[in-house]
Design an enzyme around this catalytic site. Structure first.
Site, mmCIF file in Angstrom:
data_model
loop_
_atom_site.group_PDB
_atom_site.id
_atom_site.type_symbol
_atom_site.label_atom_id
_atom_site.label_comp_id
_atom_site.label_asym_id
_atom_site.label_seq_id
_atom_site.Cartn_x
_atom_site.Cartn_y
_atom_site.Cartn_z
ATOM 1 C CE1 TYR A 145 -3.988 2.098 0.228
ATOM 2 C CE2 TYR A 145 -2.677 3.336 1.803
ATOM 3 C CZ TYR A 145 -3.771 3.233 0.989
ATOM 4 O OH TYR A 145 -4.671 4.272 0.906
ATOM 5 C CB SER A 174 -7.206 2.668 -2.878
ATOM 6 O OG SER A 174 -7.553 4.011 -2.698
ATOM 7 C CG ASP A 177 -14.204 3.941 -6.509
ATOM 8 O OD1 ASP A 177 -14.348 4.860 -5.682
ATOM 9 O OD2 ASP A 177 -13.206 3.196 -6.527
ATOM 10 C CG HIS A 188 -12.551 3.139 -2.951
ATOM 11 N ND1 HIS A 188 -11.832 3.316 -4.113
ATOM 12 C CD2 HIS A 188 -11.639 3.165 -1.941
ATOM 13 C CE1 HIS A 188 -10.551 3.465 -3.822
ATOM 14 N NE2 HIS A 188 -10.404 3.368 -2.512
#
Length: 748
Positions: free
Chosen positions: A518, A598, A681, A716
């Site tokens: 991430y 993301s 999203d 999302h």
């Protein structure tokens, strides 16, 4: 130049292997969704009419033709082409036809993967276990969530006692036939009579809040629309609540319109929204947003003010009286100096968790009667670990730390004196420990890569934990091994990574490996249980999680080192993790897949544009792919705290250098890639993934599949129904099985 890292030296800690290794990567070179959506075959065929076959692929698929338009923007004197700008118009007939054509291609390809049915069956079996949330004492009863296994949404129950029979308070599954309306938040009134709860539809960040009578389980007429990124907080008398909301967006701008000018309101029960009292607004600072919280004693309203996703906060306090919204609102923390999170108060003495003058975090006491800058004292000093959460239950401070990315919990009395640590089962993650000053108990959840989320009851005075609910999942946790390794990134920074696999698997160059990362927004990635990850390990895969800079694992310095003009450090860390896995013989490039969602989708997009040779497959999910236009949609402007602004010349240079959409090179053979996103999203709008996919298909010179999967009635990720999660992960793992040429050791 590549340097071979040394072999790991292992030590055993609490039954878990912890390895310490040094290596460095090379220098940088240039949770079933609905069934596949029905496709208008005629429009898909028209969109695909001019496509070019992909030579060598046994399915014989062709990519849909995607029009390139002459759009060029000027950024600080540099011309930047944006040939797929039209795909930002999400609701145009042309974009919808493109999505249909891409989905027809993708689902046709996925449907030919023979292992998919076995993966889905095993995923469904493992997901079918009872899951409980964290109970909270509300009035004379407990409130807790529970999912019986395959319910699309968890149900909210009340209990007279912890071992008593649950009674349904709210069943979100009854709010829509397909489970796409989800519970987005809830708050019980202090007297235990009312439940305020928010819902979101099709994965949208937009919430609508309602009020339910706890005794009758019937909803009142109260309804609050256009709430986002906040909850509600009740007054002590339970007659109303504060919330932060937005003006209604223009028609057609609900999913992509920019979100500014949040305001704080008070809603009195039984009155229409139009009568809500405006408590606080700052039209001179349209980017400010607010989290309101009424103190447990009911005497103060605390307004935590933030700018986008920046960790730094200001804090205002209003003394509550008989007239709502009439008293002065005074600053107690001014000018956004650092992170501040309200914990609790003793009258005018407020307790906060902060990284002000303590990059790993500490607890301070602030006297709200005094002016900012001369009103605080240290209560609990910074520790060698990273402070991630704090609560005050009874008279005990419970502090949640991270030690090398795994959980550590310590106790302190009201004077800040240590009362010891909470015994945890191993290297895992915890959440919870919330409560009130009057409470004699609290609850927390513990999990690790092979330990499903177990709910524990904790007595702060005795320092004792006991199991409230332990899940029963159809596998044996003792069959799995987790080790933590450390590798050197490109600049010599020591970066941790967790490796998990079945005991019967000895990682080798032939081992299929999924590397997840991430690296952003001060978010720490910790060892948590996931059914899809378990299925991957059951099939014989190695699961690797890299704790990259930009995250919150080691405090603010670690976070800042992966932001703005330093963002390339995150990609270097991720590439370094991949190279270490290869150099140590844990896997090989043809067997190594990478994934993230993301900001993690951005990570994957940047990694395959910078090192397409290093990976055997890629799964970028709901990613931020156009780094020059991310701040033009919904809440994207808020990410400038991490990414910087393309309108700033210095930031532009850094953004342009790694933006996945702008760094695809024609004639390059990219790894097999399945981009995935959702048509609803409204956080990372799907135009990012649409444009990246179009550019990837145009540039790609190899015969590996590069595709996009677009989910419908989804967003999302928050609130996604269980059915959709199972189908999504079935497709993702199926894609990897096919493209890593993997023979699953077990998929059913």
């Amino acid at each position: 130049m590549r340097t071979q890292g040394s072999r790991p030296k292992a030590r055993v800690l609490a039954g878990v292997v912890v390895s310490v290794a040094v290596g460095c990567g090379p220098n940088k070179n240039t949770e079933p969704p609905d069934p596949p959506p029905a496709v208008d075959r005629s429009s898909a065929a028209r969109a695909s009419a001019d496509a070019t076959p992909t030579d060598g692929d046994p399915t014989g698929f062709v990519y849909p033709s995607t029009e390139r338009v002459d759009v060029v923007d000027d950024y600080h004197g540099q011309a930047v082409a944006d040939p797929y700008r039209w795909l930002e118009d999400l609701d145009s007939a042309k974009t919808r036809a493109w999505v249909e054509a891409q989905n027809a291609l993708t689902f046709g390809y996925l449907g030919q993967i023979s292992e998919r049915d076995a993966i889905r069956a095993r995923m469904t079996t493992l997901w079918n276990y009872e899951r409980w949330g964290l109970p909270s004492r509300e009035g004379s009863r407990y409130v807790v969530s529970r999912n019986d296994g395959l319910q699309n949404q968890s149900v909210i129950y009340t209990l007279d006692r912890l071992d008593g029979p649950p009674e349904v308070l709210l069943d979100p599954n009854a709010l829509s036939p397909d489970g796409t309306v989800a519970l987005a938040g809830m708050k019980v009134s202090p007297d235990g009579a009312w439940l305020a709860y928010g819902t979101s539809a099709s994965g949208s960040d937009w919430q609508t809040w309602h009020v339910r009578d706890m005794a009758t389980t019937q909803d009142s007429t109260d309804r609050i629309d256009w709430i986002k990124f906040t909850g509600v907080t009740w007054t002590k008398d339970s007659r109303g609540f504060y919330y932060a909301g937005y003006d209604a967006p223009e028609q057609g701008e609900e999913l992509a319109g920019v979100n500014y000018d949040q305001k704080v309101y008070f809603h009195r029960l039984g009155t229409p929204k139009r009568d809500d009292v405006l408590v606080y607004a700052r039209p001179d600072h349209k980017e400010w947003s607010f989290t309101p919280e009424v103190t447990e004693d009911g005497k103060y309203l605390v307004l935590t003010v933030r700018i986008g996703t920046d960790r730094r906060k200001s804090v205002f306090v209003q003394r509550l009286g008989r007239s709502v919204g009439k008293g002065p609102i005074r600053p107690v923390v001014s000018d956004f100096p650092a992170s501040y999170a309200f914990i609790a108060n003793d009258g005018p003495i407020f307790y906060f968790r902060t990284d002000d003058q303590a990059p790993r975090g500490r607890v301070v006491a602030i006297d709200v009667r005094k002016p900012p800058g001369r009103n605080q004292r240290e209560l609990i000093a910074q520790a060698p670990y990273t402070l991630r959460g704090a609560s005050l239950v009874g008279d005990t401070f419970i502090l949640r730390y991270l030690e090398d990315a795994h959980a550590r919990v310590e106790l302190f009395d009201r004077r800040g004196r240590s009362q010891g640590a909470v015994a945890l089962p191993g290297l895992g993650a915890v959440e919870g420990f919330s409560g009130r000053r009057r409470d004699s108990e609290t609850f927390y959840a513990y999990s690790s890569f092979a330990t499903p989320r177990t709910i524990m009851r904790f007595d702060p005075q005795k320092g004792r934990s006991e199991v409230f609910r332990a899940p029963k999942v159809a596998f044996s946790p003792e069959d799995y091994v987790t080790e933590q390794v450390f590798f050197e990134s490109r600049d010599g920074t020591r970066v941790p990574m967790f490796l998990s696999h079945h005991r019967d698997v000895t990682p080798s160059p032939d081992t299929p490996t999924y590397l997840y990362g991430y690296g952003g927004f001060n978010i720490a990635i910790t060892p948590r249980f996931s059914v899809p990850d378990l299925v991957w390990m059951e099939m014989g895969g190695l699961y690797a999680v890299a704790n990259l800079r930009g995250g919150g694992e080691y405090g603010e310095a670690w976070h800042a080192a992966g932001t703005k003009r330093h963002k390339q450090n995150v990609f270097d860390d991720f590439i370094g993790a991949a190279q270490w896995l290869v150099d140590q013989g844990k896997t090989s490039p043809s067997k190594l897949a990478i994934g993230g969602r993301s900001n993690g989708g951005l990570l994957v997009g940047a990694a395959i544009t910078q090192r397409p040779d290093l990976f055997g497959a890629a799964l970028p999910g709901v990613g931020v792919m156009d780094m020059l236009r991310f701040n033009r949609f919904t809440i994207g402007w808020a990410w400038e705290s991490d990414y910087g602004s393309p309108q700033d010349p210095a930031h532009f240079e850094a953004l342009r250098a790694y933006s996945p959409y702008h760094n695809l090179r024609s004639g390059t053979a990219y790894p097999p890639t399945l981009v995935y996103t959702a048509d609803h999203d409204d956080r990372v709008v799907p135009g990012h993934s649409y444009k990246f996919t179009a550019a990837l298909q145009h540039a790609h010179a190899g015969d590996a599949p590069v595709m996009i999967r677009v989910d419908t009635k989804s967003g999302h990720g928050a609130g996604k129904p269980t059915a959709k999660r199972i189908e999504e992960w079935t497709d993702l793992w199926g894609f990897l099985v096919a493209n890593l040429k993997m023979t699953p050791r077990r998929a059913g």
